[in-house]
Design a protein around this motif. Structure first.
Motif, PDB file in Angstrom:
ATOM      1  N   HIS A 120       0.846  -1.187   0.000  1.00 34.71           N
ATOM      2  CA  HIS A 120       0.000   0.000   0.000  1.00 34.71           C
ATOM      3  C   HIS A 120       0.887   1.244   0.000  1.00 34.71           C
ATOM      4  O   HIS A 120       2.065   1.192   0.347  1.00 34.71           O
ATOM      5  N   ASN A 121       0.297   2.356  -0.395  1.00 31.01           N
ATOM      6  CA  ASN A 121       1.013   3.623  -0.337  1.00 31.01           C
ATOM      7  C   ASN A 121       0.347   4.534   0.687  1.00 31.01           C
ATOM      8  O   ASN A 121      -0.679   4.183   1.283  1.00 31.01           O
ATOM      9  N   HIS A 122       0.941   5.707   0.904  1.00 33.61           N
ATOM     10  CA  HIS A 122       0.399   6.667   1.873  1.00 33.61           C
ATOM     11  C   HIS A 122       0.062   8.006   1.232  1.00 33.61           C
ATOM     12  O   HIS A 122      -0.794   8.732   1.732  1.00 33.61           O
ATOM     13  N   LEU A 123       0.789   8.356   0.169  1.00 28.16           N
ATOM     14  CA  LEU A 123       0.668   9.662  -0.497  1.00 28.16           C
ATOM     15  C   LEU A 123       1.011  10.809   0.455  1.00 28.16           C
ATOM     16  O   LEU A 123       0.548  11.944   0.278  1.00 28.16           O
ATOM     17  N   MET A 124       1.813  10.524   1.452  1.00 25.96           N
ATOM     18  CA  MET A 124       2.325  11.507   2.406  1.00 25.96           C
ATOM     19  C   MET A 124       3.512  10.864   3.123  1.00 25.96           C
ATOM     20  O   MET A 124       3.645   9.647   3.114  1.00 25.96           O
ATOM     21  N   TRP A 125       4.376  11.692   3.695  1.00 26.04           N
ATOM     22  CA  TRP A 125       5.532  11.109   4.393  1.00 26.04           C
ATOM     23  C   TRP A 125       5.082  10.361   5.645  1.00 26.04           C
ATOM     24  O   TRP A 125       4.002  10.624   6.194  1.00 26.04           O
ATOM     25  N   ALA A 126       5.915   9.421   6.067  1.00 25.58           N
ATOM     26  CA  ALA A 126       5.594   8.615   7.245  1.00 25.58           C
ATOM     27  C   ALA A 126       6.860   8.336   8.048  1.00 25.58           C
ATOM     28  O   ALA A 126       7.938   8.118   7.488  1.00 25.58           O
ATOM     29  N   ASN A 127       6.725   8.344   9.376  1.00 26.25           N
ATOM     30  CA  ASN A 127       7.761   7.909  10.308  1.00 26.25           C
ATOM     31  C   ASN A 127       7.180   6.790  11.160  1.00 26.25           C
ATOM     32  O   ASN A 127       6.063   6.917  11.674  1.00 26.25           O
ATOM     33  N   ILE A 128       7.923   5.699  11.320  1.00 28.15           N
ATOM     34  CA  ILE A 128       7.442   4.540  12.069  1.00 28.15           C
ATOM     35  C   ILE A 128       8.474   4.186  13.141  1.00 28.15           C
ATOM     36  O   ILE A 128       9.634   3.919  12.826  1.00 28.15           O
ATOM     37  N   GLY A 129       8.042   4.180  14.400  1.00 27.82           N
ATOM     38  CA  GLY A 129       8.940   3.853  15.506  1.00 27.82           C
ATOM     39  C   GLY A 129       8.429   2.636  16.257  1.00 27.82           C
ATOM     40  O   GLY A 129       7.277   2.602  16.681  1.00 27.82           O
ATOM     41  N   ILE A 130       9.271   1.625  16.429  1.00 26.16           N
ATOM     42  CA  ILE A 130       8.867   0.366  17.070  1.00 26.16           C
ATOM     43  C   ILE A 130       9.206   0.405  18.555  1.00 26.16           C
ATOM     44  O   ILE A 130      10.354   0.648  18.942  1.00 26.16           O
ATOM     45  N   TYR A 131       8.201   0.141  19.403  1.00 25.99           N
ATOM     46  CA  TYR A 131       8.431   0.121  20.844  1.00 25.99           C
ATOM     47  C   TYR A 131       8.380  -1.292  21.424  1.00 25.99           C
ATOM     48  O   TYR A 131       8.804  -1.516  22.561  1.00 25.99           O
ATOM     49  N   THR A 132       7.896  -2.260  20.658  1.00 25.00           N
ATOM     50  CA  THR A 132       7.983  -3.654  21.073  1.00 25.00           C
ATOM     51  C   THR A 132       7.874  -4.539  19.834  1.00 25.00           C
ATOM     52  O   THR A 132       7.121  -4.228  18.907  1.00 25.00           O
ATOM     53  N   GLY A 133       8.648  -5.623  19.796  1.00 26.79           N
ATOM     54  CA  GLY A 133       8.581  -6.551  18.666  1.00 26.79           C
ATOM     55  C   GLY A 133       9.446  -6.127  17.492  1.00 26.79           C
ATOM     56  O   GLY A 133      10.497  -5.493  17.655  1.00 26.79           O
ATOM     57  N   VAL A 160      13.563   3.560  14.147  1.00 26.41           N
ATOM     58  CA  VAL A 160      12.622   4.443  13.470  1.00 26.41           C
ATOM     59  C   VAL A 160      12.860   4.336  11.971  1.00 26.41           C
ATOM     60  O   VAL A 160      13.991   4.475  11.503  1.00 26.41           O
ATOM     61  N   GLY A 161      11.792   4.088  11.222  1.00 28.05           N
ATOM     62  CA  GLY A 161      11.861   4.046   9.768  1.00 28.05           C
ATOM     63  C   GLY A 161      11.272   5.315   9.179  1.00 28.05           C
ATOM     64  O   GLY A 161      10.324   5.893   9.727  1.00 28.05           O
ATOM     65  N   THR A 162      11.838   5.769   8.066  1.00 27.41           N
ATOM     66  CA  THR A 162      11.407   6.997   7.409  1.00 27.41           C
ATOM     67  C   THR A 162      10.992   6.680   5.980  1.00 27.41           C
ATOM     68  O   THR A 162      11.788   6.131   5.212  1.00 27.41           O
ATOM     69  N   LEU A 163       9.740   7.003   5.634  1.00 28.06           N
ATOM     70  CA  LEU A 163       9.212   6.717   4.304  1.00 28.06           C
ATOM     71  C   LEU A 163       8.799   8.013   3.621  1.00 28.06           C
ATOM     72  O   LEU A 163       8.163   8.875   4.236  1.00 28.06           O
ATOM     73  N   GLY A 164       9.147   8.138   2.335  1.00 28.39           N
ATOM     74  CA  GLY A 164       8.797   9.323   1.566  1.00 28.39           C
ATOM     75  C   GLY A 164       7.366   9.283   1.051  1.00 28.39           C
ATOM     76  O   GLY A 164       6.648   8.291   1.196  1.00 28.39           O
ATOM     77  N   HIS A 165       6.954  10.354   0.402  1.00 26.62           N
ATOM     78  CA  HIS A 165       5.581  10.495  -0.085  1.00 26.62           C
ATOM     79  C   HIS A 165       5.175   9.380  -1.046  1.00 26.62           C
ATOM     80  O   HIS A 165       4.025   8.932  -1.035  1.00 26.62           O
ATOM     81  N   ASP A 166       6.110   8.961  -1.895  1.00 25.47           N
ATOM     82  CA  ASP A 166       5.762   8.037  -2.979  1.00 25.47           C
ATOM     83  C   ASP A 166       6.043   6.577  -2.651  1.00 25.47           C
ATOM     84  O   ASP A 166       5.870   5.711  -3.514  1.00 25.47           O
TER      85      ASP A 166
END
Length: 226
Positions: A120-133, A160-166
């Protein structure tokens, strides 16, 4: 005059030197142990979620909003235990919305053991931070007809993962336990019509917030039948 030392004198001096060295060691050992004593861990320590959200909103006003918000998120997940205490142990697949506006969406995403989320896409930037697992991402890109995989990234606790708009990605929790992560998006994630791709045919189709939530509901039903 002869300077030769008698065996008794040599033995006595050797004994005294050894005793002095032993005495020094006996004095230093307790000090060394005292320096290595660890402070007890405060198991009740929690991240203040209200402050965290406010910091994210403020950071989103910076010139490089994604990197500024990422810094706030990285600080929070650098102490994953405190974040876990604030959010609670994940016990089902789900999305817990922490903040939603036209400019920023923050939610707690919980993956069941070995759960998969289709491309899937987001069409916006995204930051993902894992706190368990752990969360494994396959990265996809569009080609002439559909999408093709070109990379992967594994996010562990504290990462922390960083994803761009596309960016197009699919997600897997490879563990036999739950995974939890804070997902932050530079827009209104739930009111944006995006795309998802069939996991077998890679045919593109529309996706939005309700579609994503339906996938989590289906996962909980599947797990309940086991």
């Amino acid at each position: 005059m002869s300077t030769t030392k008698t065996p008794n004198l040599v033995a006595r001096r050797t004994f005294l030197l050894a005793a002095a060295a032993l005495s020094t060691q006996l004095i230093r050992t307790p000090m060394a142990k005292a320096e290595t004593v660890k402070k007890p861990v405060n198991l009740n320590k929690k991240v203040n979620l209200d402050h965290f959200i406010a910091d994210c909103i403020e950071a989103n006003n910076e010139a490089d909003a994604q990197m500024a918000v990422r810094e706030v998120l990285a600080k929070a997940v650098s102490k994953p235990g405190a974040l876990l205490n604030a959010l609670g142990e994940p016990d089902k697949a789900g999305i817990q919305i922490l903040h939603q506006s036209a400019a920023l969406t923050i939610f707690n995403a919980m993956w069941t053991p070995q759960m998969n989320l289709l491309p899937h896409n987001h069409l916006m930037w995204a930051n993902i931070g894992i706190y368990t697992g752990r969360e494994d991402n396959i990265l996809w890109r569009k080609n002439e007809h559909t999408i093709e995989a070109y990379g992967a990234e594994a996010l562990f606790e504290g990462d922390v993962g960083t994803l761009g708009h596309d960016i197009v990605h699919s997600v897997t929790n490879p563990l036999l336990r739950f995974t939890g992560g804070i997902h932050i998006y530079g827009g209104d994630f739930f009111h944006t019509t995006r795309s998802e791709w069939d996991p077998e045919t890679l045919d593109e189709r529309p996706s939005d917030g309700p579609a994503i939530q339906a996938m989590f509901a289906a996962e909980n039903e599947r797990r309940a039948k086991k």
